[in-house]
Scaffold this motif. Structure first.
Motif, mmCIF file in Angstrom:
data_model
loop_
_atom_site.group_PDB
_atom_site.id
_atom_site.type_symbol
_atom_site.label_atom_id
_atom_site.label_comp_id
_atom_site.label_asym_id
_atom_site.label_seq_id
_atom_site.Cartn_x
_atom_site.Cartn_y
_atom_site.Cartn_z
ATOM 1 N N ALA A 137 56.229 -23.476 -66.460
ATOM 2 C CA ALA A 137 57.195 -24.522 -66.107
ATOM 3 C C ALA A 137 57.401 -24.601 -64.601
ATOM 4 N N SER A 138 57.352 -23.464 -63.914
ATOM 5 C CA SER A 138 57.516 -23.505 -62.457
ATOM 6 C C SER A 138 56.356 -24.252 -61.818
ATOM 7 N N LEU A 139 55.157 -24.074 -62.365
ATOM 8 C CA LEU A 139 53.992 -24.788 -61.836
ATOM 9 C C LEU A 139 54.063 -26.277 -62.169
ATOM 10 N N ALA A 140 54.515 -26.587 -63.376
ATOM 11 C CA ALA A 140 54.647 -27.991 -63.757
ATOM 12 C C ALA A 140 55.634 -28.709 -62.850
ATOM 13 N N ASN A 141 56.779 -28.081 -62.621
ATOM 14 C CA ASN A 141 57.777 -28.698 -61.747
ATOM 15 C C ASN A 141 57.324 -28.717 -60.297
ATOM 16 N N LEU A 142 56.582 -27.697 -59.880
ATOM 17 C CA LEU A 142 56.008 -27.703 -58.531
ATOM 18 C C LEU A 142 55.086 -28.903 -58.372
ATOM 19 N N GLY A 143 54.249 -29.111 -59.364
ATOM 20 C CA GLY A 143 53.363 -30.270 -59.302
ATOM 21 C C GLY A 143 54.118 -31.574 -59.217
ATOM 22 N N ALA A 144 55.206 -31.677 -59.989
ATOM 23 C CA ALA A 144 56.003 -32.902 -59.979
ATOM 24 C C ALA A 144 56.587 -33.181 -58.603
ATOM 25 N N VAL A 145 57.138 -32.150 -57.971
ATOM 26 C CA VAL A 145 57.736 -32.328 -56.652
ATOM 27 C C VAL A 145 56.668 -32.689 -55.618
ATOM 28 N N LEU A 146 55.558 -31.983 -55.655
ATOM 29 C CA LEU A 146 54.479 -32.260 -54.694
ATOM 30 C C LEU A 146 53.925 -33.668 -54.888
ATOM 31 N N HIS A 147 53.764 -34.067 -56.139
ATOM 32 C CA HIS A 147 53.152 -35.362 -56.431
ATOM 33 C C HIS A 147 54.093 -36.530 -56.181
ATOM 34 N N ASP A 148 55.304 -36.416 -56.690
ATOM 35 C CA ASP A 148 56.226 -37.550 -56.653
ATOM 36 C C ASP A 148 57.058 -37.632 -55.383
ATOM 37 N N GLU A 149 57.464 -36.488 -54.869
ATOM 38 C CA GLU A 149 58.390 -36.490 -53.748
ATOM 39 C C GLU A 149 57.704 -36.262 -52.401
ATOM 40 N N LEU A 150 56.819 -35.262 -52.353
ATOM 41 C CA LEU A 150 56.200 -34.903 -51.075
ATOM 42 C C LEU A 150 54.863 -35.580 -50.849
ATOM 43 N N LYS A 151 54.337 -36.243 -51.876
ATOM 44 C CA LYS A 151 53.068 -36.985 -51.779
ATOM 45 C C LYS A 151 51.905 -36.093 -51.363
ATOM 46 N N GLN A 152 51.966 -34.825 -51.743
ATOM 47 C CA GLN A 152 50.873 -33.886 -51.479
ATOM 48 C C GLN A 152 50.050 -33.766 -52.763
ATOM 49 N N HIS A 153 49.251 -34.783 -53.011
ATOM 50 C CA HIS A 153 48.614 -34.931 -54.305
ATOM 51 C C HIS A 153 47.571 -33.859 -54.597
ATOM 52 N N ASP A 154 46.813 -33.441 -53.609
ATOM 53 C CA ASP A 154 45.800 -32.413 -53.851
ATOM 54 C C ASP A 154 46.448 -31.088 -54.251
ATOM 55 N N ASP A 155 47.499 -30.708 -53.535
ATOM 56 C CA ASP A 155 48.215 -29.477 -53.893
ATOM 57 C C ASP A 155 48.863 -29.613 -55.263
ATOM 58 N N ALA A 156 49.346 -30.806 -55.567
ATOM 59 C CA ALA A 156 49.950 -31.031 -56.880
ATOM 60 C C ALA A 156 48.926 -30.822 -57.986
ATOM 61 N N LEU A 157 47.707 -31.305 -57.777
ATOM 62 C CA LEU A 157 46.670 -31.161 -58.789
ATOM 63 C C LEU A 157 46.365 -29.696 -59.085
ATOM 64 N N LEU A 158 46.401 -28.875 -58.040
ATOM 65 C CA LEU A 158 46.176 -27.441 -58.247
ATOM 66 C C LEU A 158 47.277 -26.846 -59.117
ATOM 67 N N ALA A 159 48.509 -27.236 -58.847
ATOM 68 C CA ALA A 159 49.628 -26.728 -59.636
ATOM 69 C C ALA A 159 49.528 -27.202 -61.081
ATOM 70 N N TYR A 160 49.210 -28.488 -61.280
ATOM 71 C CA TYR A 160 49.056 -29.018 -62.628
ATOM 72 C C TYR A 160 47.954 -28.270 -63.378
ATOM 73 N N ASN A 161 46.859 -28.022 -62.680
ATOM 74 C CA ASN A 161 45.722 -27.350 -63.293
ATOM 75 C C ASN A 161 46.108 -25.961 -63.784
ATOM 76 N N LYS A 162 46.835 -25.217 -62.968
ATOM 77 C CA LYS A 162 47.255 -23.866 -63.349
ATOM 78 C C LYS A 162 48.218 -23.910 -64.531
ATOM 79 N N ALA A 163 49.125 -24.872 -64.536
ATOM 80 C CA ALA A 163 50.069 -24.993 -65.652
ATOM 81 C C ALA A 163 49.317 -25.283 -66.946
#
Length: 487
Positions: free
Chosen positions: A159-185
């Motif tokens: 869940a921490s990785l899922a929410n990390l991905g959400a923040v990176l993707h939606d709020e910080l617009k760091q899409h590549d880093d978000a994809l890594l977090a989503y992948n791990k989750a």
């Protein structure tokens, strides 16, 4: 089996008020830190948050170096949970931070592996909850840092990785880093070697949502290049990857209307005649609070103003526009279009599928509508007939087949009534290709999930339902997506 290299997820989990740790017994000598922890846990479990806060704060005030680390961080963590339950987010954040800081200072002194793991698990939860509080406080970078730290303490905390991905993707617009977090989750939830931390009770629902977000992430950037993880040098179609993700989402949960819609979008499913009400409602419920900022400020949308200017030109100027007795703003959103027509309206009704966006409209424009309704516009047109004027800015783009819509307008409009609306066209390259391959095309489901329509088709459906074309004008660049103007 090859795995996708592009994964996405958005899931904000509700913070639990369950007790993290309550391990020590009450001493015979009197109330100790362990005693206050136990009393606070009891109050927290009963929903007595003020009582829990009082006990935890007394316990925290008594903490010394002689107390166990797990008691010290549990007091602060559970205190933060009680504070957050009362909406005291700033104080909760401070208490969660203190728990995490105390962990980092004292964990190296613990030798016993079992105790060390127990303390670390509590600290991981504290950091995870801290991330959620930061999100509530609209501090996305701090939220991302907290989620990342939680996962560093507990590698199976999906869940921490899922929410990390959400923040990176939606709020910080760091899409590549978000994809890594989503992948791990995703990997945590699908592996079988260890139990994920706080595994979801309904994994198929979560996996469906995960795959849906995977597809969204893949299609987020039209210029993205995709590859399979087994061979990163071999480029594959991002569209095929997205279609695979959306397809899996519908397999995990056949009720996932949003995934069905996007699957049809990326596969250009011409059998899809309109976006489902469930999809549209969910779409606008999700970003009702940010709708107008996103549409006007970020996408440069001005269609609502241009619709009114075109309407005025149809009557030979604003001074010649009559006053309409009953006007329905179809798919009203936050009232951008309705506001443009308020001065020529006696009774204005705002209609939308999303209750959340209706509430936002009433909040930001409290005196705009005489009445608002949550529902399908095709039903409301019939229910409220005779209607003098129907206005619809960027809402008919969720209909492909216009026949049922125009039937309802024909039934609902009074004799001599008007309808003013906007639609989208396909891009120039797509239009040229369609003219060559299918010159009689009617509508096209686009990669945005919206429908584009051929002008001749719209006019012919209108004529078949007693609607005569009074005025038409193209609207070039009335909104921008990925820097490209929409027409």
């Amino acid at each position: 089996m090859s795995r996708l290299s592009c994964l996405a997820f958005l899931l904000l989990l509700m913070r639990s008020t369950s007790i993290l740790v309550s391990r020590a017994a009450m001493n015979d000598d009197g109330l100790t830190t362990e005693s206050f922890l136990e009393l606070g846990d009891e109050s927290l479990s009963q929903g007595d948050y003020p009582g829990a806060i009082e006990h935890y704060e007394k316990g925290v005030s008594l903490v010394t170096e002689d107390d166990s680390l797990i008691t010290a961080i549990s007091l602060r963590t559970n205190l933060a949970t009680a504070l957050s339950s009362l909406g005291k987010e700033e104080a909760a954040a401070e208490s969660y931070r203190s728990a995490v800081l105390q962990y980092t200072k004292g964990i190296d002194e613990i030798v016993d592996k079992e105790t060390k793991k127990e303390v670390t698990d509590v600290a991981a939860q504290a950091s995870f909850f801290l991330g959620m509080v930061y999100q509530d406080l609209n501090q996305p970078q701090r939220a991302a840092d907290a989620y990342a730290f939680a996962n560093s303490l507990d590698p199976f905390h999906w869940a921490s990785l899922a929410n990390l991905g959400a923040v990176l993707h939606d709020e910080l617009k760091q899409h590549d880093d978000a994809l890594l977090a989503y992948n791990k989750a995703f990997e945590i939830l699908t592996q079988t070697e260890a139990e994920p931390t706080d595994a979801p009770e309904e994994p198929r629902y979560i996996l469906s949502q995960l795959q849906y977000r995977i597809g969204l992430a893949i299609t987020h950037d039209p210029s993205r290049k995709c590859a399979i993880m087994d061979d990163p040098t071999k480029e594959v179609s991002c569209t095929e990857m997205a279609a695979n993700a959306f397809s899996l989402a519908t397999t995990y949960d056949p009720r996932n209307e949003a995934a069905k819609h996007m699957l049809a979008t990326v596969t250009a499913d011409a059998t899809m005649k309109r976006a489902s009400n469930v999809y549209v409602k969910s779409l606008f419920d999700d970003y009702a609070h940010n709708f107008e900022h996103s549409l006007v400020d970020e996408l440069g949308y001005n269609g609502f103003e241009r619709l009114r200017r075109g309407f005025d030109r149809a009557f030979g100027g604003e001074e010649n526009v009559p006053t309409f007795k009953l006007v329905i703003d179809a798919g009203c959103g936050t009232g951008l279009v309705g506001e443009q027509f308020r001065n020529v309206t006696e009774y204005l009704v705002g209609v939308d599928l999303s209750e959340a966006i209706i509430e936002e409209a009433v909040k930001v424009r409290p005196n705009l509508y005489n009445e608002t309704r949550v529902g399908d516009v095709t039903d409301v047109f019939r229910e409220m007939k005779p209607v003098s004027l129907i206005i619809a800015g960027d809402s008919y783009i969720y209909f492909g087949d216009l026949v049922p819509l125009f039937q309802s307008m024909e039934e609902g409009l009074e004799d001599g009534g008007f309808v003013a609306f906007t639609l989208e066209n396909v891009g120039k390259d797509t239009q040229e290709a369609l003219e060559q391959s299918k010159p009689d095309w009617r509508w096209q489901l686009t990669a945005s999930g919206r429908f584009a329509h051929r002008k001749d088709y719209v006019q012919s459906v209108g004529e078949a339902h007693s609607l005569k074309l009074v005025h038409y004008e193209p609207m070039v660049d009335f909104r921008y997506e990925n820097g490209v103007g929409v027409q």
